[in-house]
Write a protein that holds these residues in place. Sequence first.
Motif, PDB file in Angstrom:
ATOM      1  N   SER A  69       0.828  -0.958  -0.347  1.00  0.00           N
ATOM      2  CA  SER A  69       0.222  -0.112  -0.317  1.00  0.00           C
ATOM      3  C   SER A  69       0.902   1.270  -0.287  1.00  0.00           C
ATOM      4  CB  SER A  69      -0.919   0.318   1.347  1.00  0.00           C
ATOM      5  OG  SER A  69      -1.848  -0.902   1.642  1.00  0.00           O
ATOM      6  N   ASP A  70       0.592   2.678  -0.532  1.00  0.00           N
ATOM      7  CA  ASP A  70       0.940   3.607  -0.937  1.00  0.00           C
ATOM      8  C   ASP A  70       0.145   4.327  -0.445  1.00  0.00           C
ATOM      9  OD1 ASP A  70       3.120   5.397  -2.026  1.00  0.00           O
ATOM     10  OD2 ASP A  70       1.925   5.669  -3.188  1.00  0.00           O
ATOM     11  N   VAL A  71       0.011   5.723  -0.017  1.00  0.00           N
ATOM     12  CA  VAL A  71      -0.664   6.582   0.407  1.00  0.00           C
ATOM     13  C   VAL A  71       0.044   7.985   0.106  1.00  0.00           C
ATOM     14  CG1 VAL A  71       0.155   7.111   3.051  1.00  0.00           C
ATOM     15  CG2 VAL A  71      -2.341   7.704   2.112  1.00  0.00           C
ATOM     16  N   ARG A  72      -1.195   8.734  -0.798  1.00  0.00           N
ATOM     17  CA  ARG A  72      -0.975   9.716  -0.993  1.00  0.00           C
ATOM     18  C   ARG A  72      -1.898  11.334  -0.385  1.00  0.00           C
ATOM     19  NH1 ARG A  72       4.422  10.036  -2.913  1.00  0.00           N
ATOM     20  NH2 ARG A  72       4.618   7.632  -2.674  1.00  0.00           N
ATOM     21  N   GLY A  73      -1.230  12.328  -0.453  1.00  0.00           N
ATOM     22  CA  GLY A  73      -2.203  13.251   0.916  1.00  0.00           C
ATOM     23  C   GLY A  73      -2.010  14.255  -0.658  1.00  0.00           C
ATOM     24  N   ASP A 131      -4.710   0.885  -8.646  1.00  0.00           N
ATOM     25  CA  ASP A 131      -3.734  -0.568  -8.530  1.00  0.00           C
ATOM     26  C   ASP A 131      -2.555  -0.008 -10.009  1.00  0.00           C
ATOM     27  OD1 ASP A 131      -3.289  -2.717  -9.943  1.00  0.00           O
ATOM     28  OD2 ASP A 131      -4.342  -4.017  -9.809  1.00  0.00           O
ATOM     29  N   LYS A 132      -1.841   0.064  -9.234  1.00  0.00           N
ATOM     30  CA  LYS A 132      -0.620   0.440 -10.026  1.00  0.00           C
ATOM     31  C   LYS A 132       0.156  -0.307 -11.382  1.00  0.00           C
ATOM     32  CE  LYS A 132       4.013   2.161  -9.063  1.00  0.00           C
ATOM     33  NZ  LYS A 132       5.243   2.293  -7.965  1.00  0.00           N
ATOM     34  N   ASN A 133      -0.734  -0.998 -11.601  1.00  0.00           N
ATOM     35  CA  ASN A 133      -0.265  -1.899 -12.700  1.00  0.00           C
ATOM     36  C   ASN A 133      -1.776  -2.234 -13.475  1.00  0.00           C
ATOM     37  OD1 ASN A 133       1.558  -3.664 -11.132  1.00  0.00           O
ATOM     38  ND2 ASN A 133       0.397  -4.857 -10.947  1.00  0.00           N
ATOM     39  N   LYS A 134      -2.503  -0.568 -13.667  1.00  0.00           N
ATOM     40  CA  LYS A 134      -3.543  -0.667 -14.333  1.00  0.00           C
ATOM     41  C   LYS A 134      -2.992   1.155 -15.294  1.00  0.00           C
ATOM     42  CE  LYS A 134      -7.681  -3.183 -12.832  1.00  0.00           C
ATOM     43  NZ  LYS A 134      -7.668  -3.602 -13.744  1.00  0.00           N
ATOM     44  N   TYR A 145      -1.409  -1.145  -4.261  1.00  0.00           N
ATOM     45  CA  TYR A 145      -1.986  -0.016  -4.272  1.00  0.00           C
ATOM     46  C   TYR A 145      -1.969   1.320  -3.892  1.00  0.00           C
ATOM     47  CZ  TYR A 145      -5.081  -4.601  -5.068  1.00  0.00           C
ATOM     48  OH  TYR A 145      -5.320  -5.013  -5.497  1.00  0.00           O
ATOM     49  N   LYS A 146      -2.124   2.232  -4.798  1.00  0.00           N
ATOM     50  CA  LYS A 146      -1.751   3.837  -4.220  1.00  0.00           C
ATOM     51  C   LYS A 146      -3.145   3.890  -3.965  1.00  0.00           C
ATOM     52  CE  LYS A 146       1.210   6.068  -7.206  1.00  0.00           C
ATOM     53  NZ  LYS A 146       1.891   5.953  -5.659  1.00  0.00           N
TER      54      LYS A 146
END
Length: 205
Positions: A69-73, A131-134, A145-146
């Motif tokens: 998991s990668d979280v972005r603000g 989904d980073k792959n998409k 997952y972002k």
Amino acid sequence: MSHLWLEWTKRIQAIAQSGLAFSKDMYDIERYEELRDISVEIMAAYADLEIEKVRELFANDEGYQTPKSDVRGVVFKDGRILMVKENADDRWALPGGFCDIGLSPSENIVKEIKEESGYDVVPVRLLALFDKNKHPHPPEAYHYYKIFILCELIGGEACASGETSSIGFFGEDQLPRVSANRNTECQIKKMFEFLRDPLKGTILD
């Protein structure tokens, strides 16, 4: 076709890791260990990396393998979005990073924004789960997952960190050169849709 080897290698690694997590038979364990070794050798050969480096970063996990998991603000101010310049590649990204064990996504993003930008925020709502792959990110060994979380700015001041060199707010049409490993320009532009329409529903891949 050029990155199919990476997808195959990740699948082999995932099968091997899951097998090692649940197998009790010593012969099955040996087979899964060999399968994992093969995935490491393929990754090292095609990525031109040392085998021990790949083994440490790519095949040192335990248990059933799941996406990381990668979280972005997402922080807006006067119609502009908060971004930080990453030391790793000298490009810009929404503040964030990998989720730490023991913290919720909301707690993680508060911590990451403070560490990377100096600002204090309060999480407001989940905007997107990608989904980073998409998305057109550069290929990587892991599946991510972002998580994009809208946050309200409540205090603090711009302050660089060991991971970032600059902090700034940018308009939708004046985005700097983005760090594609962390977020794409298209993803950032999608965040502005929530600024224009606060009732817009969460985006899911």
